[in-house]
Motif scaffolding. Structure first.
Motif, short mmCIF file in Angstrom:
data_model
loop_
_atom_site.label_atom_id
_atom_site.label_comp_id
_atom_site.label_asym_id
_atom_site.label_seq_id
_atom_site.Cartn_x
_atom_site.Cartn_y
_atom_site.Cartn_z
N ALA A 106 0.83 -1.21 0.00
CA ALA A 106 0.00 0.00 0.00
C ALA A 106 0.86 1.25 0.00
N ASN A 107 1.98 1.21 0.72
CA ASN A 107 2.83 2.39 0.84
C ASN A 107 3.77 2.56 -0.35
N THR A 108 4.16 1.47 -0.99
CA THR A 108 5.12 1.57 -2.09
C THR A 108 4.47 1.60 -3.47
N VAL A 109 3.32 0.96 -3.59
CA VAL A 109 2.65 0.88 -4.89
C VAL A 109 1.33 1.63 -4.86
N GLY A 110 0.45 1.26 -3.95
CA GLY A 110 -0.88 1.86 -3.93
C GLY A 110 -1.74 1.24 -5.02
N GLY A 111 -3.02 1.09 -4.76
CA GLY A 111 -3.93 0.54 -5.76
C GLY A 111 -4.01 -0.97 -5.76
N VAL A 112 -3.08 -1.65 -5.07
CA VAL A 112 -3.10 -3.11 -5.07
C VAL A 112 -4.28 -3.63 -4.25
N GLU A 113 -4.59 -2.96 -3.15
CA GLU A 113 -5.68 -3.40 -2.30
C GLU A 113 -6.99 -3.45 -3.08
N SER A 114 -7.29 -2.41 -3.85
CA SER A 114 -8.52 -2.39 -4.63
C SER A 114 -8.49 -3.42 -5.75
N ALA A 115 -7.30 -3.68 -6.31
CA ALA A 115 -7.17 -4.69 -7.36
C ALA A 115 -7.46 -6.08 -6.80
#
Length: 395
Positions: A106-115
């Motif tokens: 979440a802190n390094t990429v972002g958007g993975v949680e929603s994916a």
């Protein structure tokens, strides 16, 4: 139930006694112990079937595996996802839920949680592993597409031998892998994105959740001085393998993320892929969807709006069936388990590919179309206002 159960009594025996659980639940501990490797860390034998989470494998081979001699993947790591130097590592046994819950991602990429929220139900996400999703080699594996967009590398191990290379080189052809006999996936890693990086994942399926993608796509971008400095774009469902769209990514580098760039990138992406017609839609339909998802990336990351700012695209339509009522069907009648697509992956249907290419647009597309009538539109072109998440709205 509470009146019949002593609060100090163990839950499972109490629920079995009262008829809420079958007797087999009393043997769960023994069954789990039987699955454990008698010599932790020992490699699988040639006769054993390697199983990670089993969410794909048990769907593909339901009659064989319950009685098979399985080797449960158990590559030990202190944690499923970690940072080492300039890279973020994901263990082979890391699950989709691990990715969804990871603060590091979440802190390094972002958007993975929603994916990851779009990938299966919670029980499936708790079992589906990185290694399983990659080795299954589905052209529409969600986890694989996310990792390809992050320009990930894959690490393989066989005894004391280790090797690694870009994940894109792991997929040679449909279900053919750069994986030698006896090799296992050890980890996947990607370089920590620098400041100014953006990530987005898009997926089109009949249902928002619990469903297999017709087409999916992910992108990572590095922005410097209001221009795209680095781009990596991946797509699934548009080729025999999950793929990086390298030509489109190269085009994006050095350009401003504006409407002109978005439209050109969408067109280039459509020309870069080779989808087939199957139960999820025709080849033309999937190619159009990919363009939609490229536009969706720009919409989500830069606020570019469809219609007013993207304008009208002329999209070729082949033998589309137009019905009144405004229904939209993407051509997937599956039950949402990602493994089920295997038997359909190479089926090529005539014309519309299982379902007509653009089944059921709005009822005002054909003026004067009466209730209950079907109109067949031959090959030609319709002006379509491009919506950003796969919805096609006639002008």
């Amino acid at each position: 139930l509470r009146s019949n159960v002593d609060p100090a009594e163990k839950r499972i025996p109490a629920l079995v006694r009262e008829g809420f659980l079958p007797d087999s639940f009393l043997r769960v501990g023994d069954l789990v112990a039987a699955l454990q490797d008698p010599q932790p860390g020992s490699p699988p034998t040639e006769s054993q079937v390697i199983v990670a989470g089993g969410t794909d494998l048990y769907v593909q081979r339901p009659d064989e595996l319950p009685d098979a001699d399985v080797w449960v993947m158990s590559i030990e790591t202190a944690r499923p996802i970690w940072r080492d130097g300039d890279h973020v590592y994901l263990a082979a046994s890391a699950t989709a839920e691990d990715m969804k819950r990871s603060e590091l991602l979440a802190n390094t990429v972002g958007g993975v949680e929603s994916a990851m929220r779009l990938m299966g139900s919670l029980p499936i996400r708790n079992r589906a592993t990185i290694a399983g999703n990659i080795v299954n080699a589905s052209p529409i594996g969600d986890m694989t597409i996310v990792l390809l967009a992050l320009a990930a590398e894959i690490g393989l191990v066989s005894g004391d031998d280790h090797r690694s290379f870009p994940l894109r080189e792991f997929f040679l052809a449909y279900k053919e892998l750069n994986l030698d006999d006896g090799e296992l996936v050890e980890w996947v890693r990607f370089a920590t994105p620098p400041s100014g990086s953006l990530f987005n994942f898009e997926k089109v399926s009949k249902r928002t959740h619990l469903d297999i993608a017709s087409v999916n796509s992910a992108v990572s971008l590095e922005i410097r001085d209001r221009r795209i400095h680095r781009a990596c774009l991946a797509a699934g469902g548009v080729a025999p393998i999950p793929m990086q769209l390298r030509r489109t990514a190269e085009y994006l580098c050095g350009r401003e993320p504006d409407v002109e760039t978005a439209l050109a990138a969408a067109e280039m992406a459509r020309s870069e892929v080779t989808p087939i017609s199957d139960v999820r839609g025709s080849a033309d339909y999937k190619r159009l969807l990919l363009g939609q998802l490229v536009l969706a990336h720009f919409h989500e990351l830069f606020g570019l709006e469809a219609g007013e700012r993207f304008g009208i695209l002329e999209v070729p339509v082949k033998d589309a069936v137009i019905r009144p009522g405004g229904e939209h069907d993407l051509g997937d009648d599956g039950d949402g388990i990602e493994g089920e697509e295997e038997e359909n992956e190479e089926k090529v249907a005539d014309g519309g590919g299982g379902l007509a290419a653009f089944d059921a647009f709005h009822d005002d597309l054909v003026e004067g179309l009466g209730a209950g009538e079907d109109v067949i539109v031959g090959a030609g072109a319709l002006d379509i206002d491009i919506g950003v998440h796969g919805l096609l709205t006639p002008v």
